[in-house]
Scaffold this active site. Structure first.
Site, mmCIF file in Angstrom:
data_model
loop_
_atom_site.group_PDB
_atom_site.id
_atom_site.type_symbol
_atom_site.label_atom_id
_atom_site.label_comp_id
_atom_site.label_asym_id
_atom_site.label_seq_id
_atom_site.Cartn_x
_atom_site.Cartn_y
_atom_site.Cartn_z
ATOM 1 N N GLU A 95 32.563 42.374 42.588
ATOM 2 C CA GLU A 95 33.718 41.587 42.143
ATOM 3 C C GLU A 95 33.363 40.100 42.217
ATOM 4 O O GLU A 95 32.502 39.691 42.996
ATOM 5 C CB GLU A 95 34.907 41.947 43.061
ATOM 6 C CG GLU A 95 36.183 41.193 42.858
ATOM 7 C CD GLU A 95 36.838 41.402 41.496
ATOM 8 O OE1 GLU A 95 36.195 41.072 40.482
ATOM 9 O OE2 GLU A 95 38.005 41.829 41.455
ATOM 10 N N ASP A 96 34.042 39.283 41.407
ATOM 11 C CA ASP A 96 33.771 37.843 41.447
ATOM 12 C C ASP A 96 34.474 37.178 42.629
ATOM 13 O O ASP A 96 33.871 36.394 43.347
ATOM 14 C CB ASP A 96 34.193 37.166 40.122
ATOM 15 C CG ASP A 96 35.635 37.467 39.716
ATOM 16 O OD1 ASP A 96 36.303 38.299 40.384
ATOM 17 O OD2 ASP A 96 36.105 36.877 38.726
ATOM 18 N N ASP A 99 41.021 37.376 46.074
ATOM 19 C CA ASP A 99 42.054 36.352 46.258
ATOM 20 C C ASP A 99 43.163 36.986 47.111
ATOM 21 O O ASP A 99 43.076 37.009 48.327
ATOM 22 C CB ASP A 99 42.521 35.906 44.872
ATOM 23 C CG ASP A 99 43.552 34.800 44.895
ATOM 24 O OD1 ASP A 99 43.540 33.997 45.827
ATOM 25 O OD2 ASP A 99 44.383 34.738 43.967
ATOM 26 N N PHE A 148 41.887 26.878 42.992
ATOM 27 C CA PHE A 148 41.648 27.720 41.825
ATOM 28 C C PHE A 148 40.289 27.326 41.269
ATOM 29 O O PHE A 148 40.067 26.175 40.890
ATOM 30 C CB PHE A 148 42.740 27.566 40.761
ATOM 31 C CG PHE A 148 42.634 28.647 39.722
ATOM 32 C CD1 PHE A 148 43.185 29.899 39.947
ATOM 33 C CD2 PHE A 148 41.918 28.433 38.546
ATOM 34 C CE1 PHE A 148 43.034 30.925 39.027
ATOM 35 C CE2 PHE A 148 41.760 29.451 37.613
ATOM 36 C CZ PHE A 148 42.322 30.701 37.862
ATOM 37 N N ARG A 161 33.935 30.300 31.753
ATOM 38 C CA ARG A 161 33.089 31.329 32.368
ATOM 39 C C ARG A 161 31.607 30.965 32.302
ATOM 40 O O ARG A 161 30.811 31.431 33.098
ATOM 41 C CB ARG A 161 33.281 32.677 31.659
ATOM 42 C CG ARG A 161 34.659 33.289 31.832
ATOM 43 C CD ARG A 161 34.644 34.741 31.368
ATOM 44 N NE ARG A 161 35.966 35.277 31.106
ATOM 45 C CZ ARG A 161 36.757 35.843 32.012
ATOM 46 N NH1 ARG A 161 36.366 35.908 33.260
ATOM 47 N NH2 ARG A 161 37.933 36.320 31.682
HETATM 48 P P1 IMP Z 1 43.394 39.397 43.557
HETATM 49 O O1 IMP Z 1 43.901 40.714 43.080
HETATM 50 O O2 IMP Z 1 44.511 38.422 43.817
HETATM 51 O O3 IMP Z 1 42.446 39.489 44.733
HETATM 52 O O4 IMP Z 1 42.655 38.705 42.360
HETATM 53 C C1 IMP Z 1 41.501 39.179 41.847
HETATM 54 C C2 IMP Z 1 41.237 38.629 40.488
HETATM 55 O O5 IMP Z 1 42.005 37.459 40.179
HETATM 56 C C3 IMP Z 1 39.805 38.196 40.411
HETATM 57 O O6 IMP Z 1 38.988 39.250 40.016
HETATM 58 C C4 IMP Z 1 39.838 37.073 39.397
HETATM 59 O O7 IMP Z 1 39.694 37.600 38.114
HETATM 60 C C5 IMP Z 1 41.221 36.479 39.526
HETATM 61 N N1 IMP Z 1 41.205 35.242 40.357
HETATM 62 C C6 IMP Z 1 41.667 35.083 41.599
HETATM 63 N N2 IMP Z 1 41.475 33.821 42.040
HETATM 64 C C7 IMP Z 1 40.864 33.171 41.030
HETATM 65 C C8 IMP Z 1 40.372 31.819 40.879
HETATM 66 O O8 IMP Z 1 40.443 30.954 41.769
HETATM 67 N N3 IMP Z 1 39.794 31.536 39.685
HETATM 68 C C9 IMP Z 1 39.675 32.458 38.669
HETATM 69 N N4 IMP Z 1 40.099 33.717 38.774
HETATM 70 C C10 IMP Z 1 40.699 34.075 39.946
#
Ligand code: IMP
Length: 172
Positions: A95-96, A99, A148, A161
């Protein structure tokens, strides 16, 4: 300029090489099934798999919880599912960024139901201050503050990206 450089391309490269060594040691003698979470992880995954020195297959799963903008919707939609059976396989989800943790919690539950032999997680970034649903990250690149971020696969509304580094998004 819509962003400030937060983590340089050089720092990312060095950290990925360390993660690759660690993963290669941990999976020695095994066959690894790398599953990249689209879209954001495609750049990280491309660099990471080339630092992993064990036999591996690479595939993709699509999950979306954002509908543009910078806030998660809380609902995870599977936009592309795996084409192969993962029963008995050693899965490494890539995963990238973690969050809130909602996406990964959902994906882990989904994949665990399919009875893999093991399921571990690699994430380039983690924003612990935003945790809603805690997930254990086995291989983590960097812990970051509540910004962010964009670049190196991460987007704001589909853009940025292609940046070689991680930047803090500052608006247009
Ligand atoms: P989560 O479900 O809140 O953990 O979010 C996961 C997904 O939200 C990641 O795979 C990203 O695609 C996107 N995301 C969360 N934070 C960021 C950020 O700071 N920049 C860009 N994408 C984000």
């Amino acid at each position: 300029m819509a962003h400030d450089v937060y983590i340089s391309a050089e720092e990312i490269k060095n950290r990925i090489s360390q993660l690759g060594e660690q993963i290669s040691r941990d999976y020695q003698g095994k066959h690894l099934d790398v599953v990249c979470v689209l879209c954001g992880s495609f750049v990280f995954a491309a660099d990471l798999v080339r630092q992993i020195q064990v036999p591996q297959t690479v595939s993709f799963i699509g999950a979306s919880s954002y509908h543009g903008g910078t806030e998660t919707s809380g609902q995870v939609e599977i936009t592309l599912d795996l084409k192969h059976d993962i029963k008995g396989r050693e899965i490494l989800l890539v995963e990238d960024i973690v969050d809130t943790g909602i996406t990964l919690t959902h994906l882990r539950q989904l994949l665990l139901k399919r009875s893999p032999k093991s399921l571990k997680l690699a994430s380039l970034l983690h924003k612990p201050s935003r945790t809603v649903s805690p997930v254990h990250i086995d291989y983590l690149g960097f812990t970051i503050e509540d910004h962010f971020v964009i670049g190196y696969g991460l987007d704001y509304d589909g853009r940025f990206r292609e940046l070689p580094h991680i930047g803090i998004y500052r608006g247009e």
